[in-house]
Structure formats: structure tokens, C-alpha cells
Scaffold this motif. Structure first.
Motif, mmCIF file in Angstrom:
data_model
loop_
_atom_site.group_PDB
_atom_site.id
_atom_site.type_symbol
_atom_site.label_atom_id
_atom_site.label_comp_id
_atom_site.label_asym_id
_atom_site.label_seq_id
_atom_site.Cartn_x
_atom_site.Cartn_y
_atom_site.Cartn_z
ATOM 1 N N UNK A 3 -42.125 51.138 -56.322
ATOM 2 C CA UNK A 3 -43.113 51.906 -55.557
ATOM 3 C C UNK A 3 -42.635 52.140 -54.118
ATOM 4 N N UNK A 4 -42.093 51.124 -53.492
ATOM 5 C CA UNK A 4 -41.599 51.282 -52.124
ATOM 6 C C UNK A 4 -40.381 52.201 -52.079
ATOM 7 N N UNK A 5 -39.543 52.116 -53.095
ATOM 8 C CA UNK A 5 -38.374 52.999 -53.163
ATOM 9 C C UNK A 5 -38.820 54.459 -53.208
ATOM 10 N N UNK A 6 -39.779 54.772 -54.075
ATOM 11 C CA UNK A 6 -40.266 56.144 -54.199
ATOM 12 C C UNK A 6 -41.057 56.554 -52.957
ATOM 13 N N UNK A 7 -41.829 55.610 -52.436
ATOM 14 C CA UNK A 7 -42.644 55.928 -51.263
ATOM 15 C C UNK A 7 -41.797 56.342 -50.066
ATOM 16 N N UNK A 8 -40.632 55.741 -49.925
ATOM 17 C CA UNK A 8 -39.762 56.079 -48.794
ATOM 18 C C UNK A 8 -39.163 57.474 -48.922
ATOM 19 N N UNK A 9 -39.188 58.044 -50.122
ATOM 20 C CA UNK A 9 -38.602 59.368 -50.292
ATOM 21 C C UNK A 9 -39.609 60.434 -50.637
ATOM 22 N N UNK A 10 -40.881 60.046 -50.812
ATOM 23 C CA UNK A 10 -41.868 61.020 -51.266
ATOM 24 C C UNK A 10 -42.132 62.090 -50.222
ATOM 25 N N UNK A 11 -42.001 61.741 -48.920
ATOM 26 C CA UNK A 11 -42.225 62.769 -47.896
ATOM 27 C C UNK A 11 -41.086 63.777 -47.855
ATOM 28 N N UNK A 12 -39.938 63.398 -48.476
ATOM 29 C CA UNK A 12 -38.826 64.345 -48.583
ATOM 30 C C UNK A 12 -39.088 65.317 -49.743
ATOM 31 N N UNK A 13 -39.638 64.778 -50.850
ATOM 32 C CA UNK A 13 -39.924 65.624 -52.011
ATOM 33 C C UNK A 13 -41.100 66.539 -51.725
ATOM 34 N N UNK A 14 -42.155 66.002 -51.120
ATOM 35 C CA UNK A 14 -43.357 66.806 -50.831
ATOM 36 C C UNK A 14 -43.363 67.174 -49.355
ATOM 37 N N UNK A 15 -43.240 68.444 -49.073
ATOM 38 C CA UNK A 15 -43.138 68.909 -47.683
ATOM 39 C C UNK A 15 -44.492 69.245 -47.064
ATOM 40 N N UNK A 16 -45.566 69.099 -47.833
ATOM 41 C CA UNK A 16 -46.891 69.434 -47.311
ATOM 42 C C UNK A 16 -47.943 68.631 -48.060
ATOM 43 N N UNK A 17 -49.153 68.632 -47.531
ATOM 44 C CA UNK A 17 -50.264 67.944 -48.205
ATOM 45 C C UNK A 17 -50.549 68.585 -49.554
#
Length: 274
Positions: free
Chosen positions: A211-225
């Protein structure tokens, strides 16, 4: 000398007739005839209970007949001694006994075969019961309940962790949903039914790292709300059509290395007991 024998017989026969009388003499003959008939009837009964063959015995049958008069081992393991009489010399009673012994051996062999069939069927029933149990567990309604529990438990774990304070609520929804998906893949792939203790092991030890691994990169995958909300729905519904091509590509970029690390850890996982 011959004359004397004739005289003796001449004297004996009248005496016998005198003692038995004419009726006694004929009664004696009738009794002997009845005994002979009884012996024949008993012999027929003995032959009736023995297997009959309507064809001439083959070489194999002859060998089998000869083998009967050799020492052998019965079905129950007892030694059977060599027969002391041949078929043609058997009395009616001996033939009946011989037929019953043969029938007993056949029945014991059939019982052994039936017991083997029963053991085979029991094993098959156990397999089917296990198959039924797994299918019932992995039925959509039950597995969805289990996944909801896993997701809720992981969300609670993340919200109580100071390390997860850097994630917003949508990102926590995304990474907890993605973790529940990985949990689902793991138990289905290994056909596992985990106890509450084992489920807690995965939720508290293995899934948080993912979960932490994905969480650190999720703002890169999703550029907006808006894209974050699409990811939330995607991990809830697993509908790939919710993602644009660009969003899916960006998600795969950050998701794949996290999945590989988790799978490597889960490959070493051995369910424990409390």
C-alpha cells in the motif's frame, strides 16, 4: 459237500421266511430300495449347489481342477491342504461341503473388492466435499464480504499510521482498494481459506508495504482529483473501461513494481496459527 450246502440253504430260507413272514420279506426289499433312492436324491442336491458346465472342460479348466488338489492359500490367509479325494469320488455330503467352501471363497473375494470400491468412493466424496466447500467460500457474495473486511481493516491500519498521513482520503481509498484486489488474487491463485488470524497477518504485515509503495506513486499516475476518483472506482469495480489509455499506462508504471515486490514476499508466506 455240495449236497450239505443245499440242505442247509433249504432249511435256512424257510426259517427266515417263517420269522419275517412274507410281508416282512417284501418290506425289507422296499426299505432297501427307498434307501437307494434317498442316496440318489442327496447326490442330485449336492450336484445342484455346485457350478455346472454345459461345455467340455478347456485346458485352463483342467489345470484349475488339478490345482484344487494342490496345497494353496485361502483368501483369509489360511493354508488349505491337498484334497484327499477327487471330484468323481466325492460323496453327496462332501460335494455339498465342497460347493459351500467354493461359494465362501467367492463371497470373500467379492467382499474384498467391495471394500476397495468403498474406500475409493470415500476418497472421491472427500474431494467433492472439499471442492464444494471451496466453491461456497469463493462464491461472489461471500468473497465480496471478505474483501470488504480486508479493505476496511487495511484502511483502519493506514489511518492509524503516522506514515500514511501524507496521503489524502482518495489516495487511501485507492491503495486500500488495490491491496484488497491483490489479497483476492492471492487466495484465489492458491485456493486458500484463511482464518481470522492468518488474514490479520496479511493485512498487518504484507499488504501495508504494498500500500505504501503504491501510495508513493499514485500522485504520479493520477494527475487530478478526477483521475483519482476514476482509480477509486476502478479498484472497486475492476472495470478497465473506466480508465483512459494514458491513465492506465501511468497506473501500470507505478503499480507493476509494487506488485512484483508483493508477489515475491507472498511466495515465501506460510500461513501461521495463533
Amino acid at each position: 459237500m455240495a449236497a450239505k450246502k443245499i440242505i442247509v440253504l433249504t432249511l435256512v430260507v424257510p426259517i427266515v421266511l417263517g420269522v419275517l413272514g412274507v410281508g416282512g420279506y417284501y418290506g425289507y426289499n422296499a426299505l432297501m430300495k427307498q434307501e437307494a433312492n434317498n442316496n440318489k436324491d442327496l447326490e442330485k442336491f449336492g450336484l445342484a449347489v455346485l457350478p455346472q458346465s454345459t461345455t467340455a472342460p478347456s485346458v485352463a479348466d483342467e489345470k484349475e481342477r488339478q490345482a484344487i488338489y494342490q496345497q494353496s492359500t485361502g483368501v483369509l490367509g489360511t493354508t488349505q491342504e491337498v484334497a484327499t479325494f477327487a471330484d468323481e469320488k466325492l460323496s453327496p455330503t462332501q460335494k455339498v461341503i465342497r460347493g459351500l467352501m467354493s461359494d465362501k471363497e467367492v463371497l470373500l473375494e467379492e467382499k474384498k473388492k467391495l471394500n476397495e470400491d468403498i474406500d475409493t468412493l470415500k476418497a472421491r466424496i472427500a474431494e467433492l466435499e472439499e471442492y464444494k466447500r471451496l466453491n461456497q467460500h469463493f462464491a461472489p457474495d461471500k468473497i465480496s464480504e471478505e474483501l470488504a473486511k480486508v479493505k476496511a481493516r487495511l484502511k483502519k491500519h493506514l489511518l492509524n499510521s503516522t506514515s500514511a498521513a501524507r496521503f489524502n482520503n482518495r489516495q487511501i481509498e485507492i491503495i486500500s482498494g488495490a491491496s484488497a484486489v491483490e489479497y483476492d488474487k492471492f487466495i484465489r491463485r492458491n485456493r486458500m481459506i484463511l482464518s481470522d488470524f492468518q488474514r490479520e497477518e496479511l493485512v498487518s504485515i504484507y499488504l501495508p508495504e504494498f500500500a505504501f509503495c503504491l501510495g508513493d506513486g499514485v500522485d504520479i499516475a493520477a494527475n487530478s482529483a478526477s483521475e483519482e476518483r476514476k482509480l477509486v472506482r476502478f479498484f472497486e469495480e475492476r472495470d478497465i473501461t473506466l480508465l483512459t489509455t494514458a491513465l492506465k499506462r501511468d497506473l501500470d508504471t507505478v503499480l507493476t513494481p509494487c506488485q512484483e515486490a508483493l508477489h515475491e514476499q507472498l511466495a515465501k508466506y506460510t500461513p501461521g496459527t495463533p
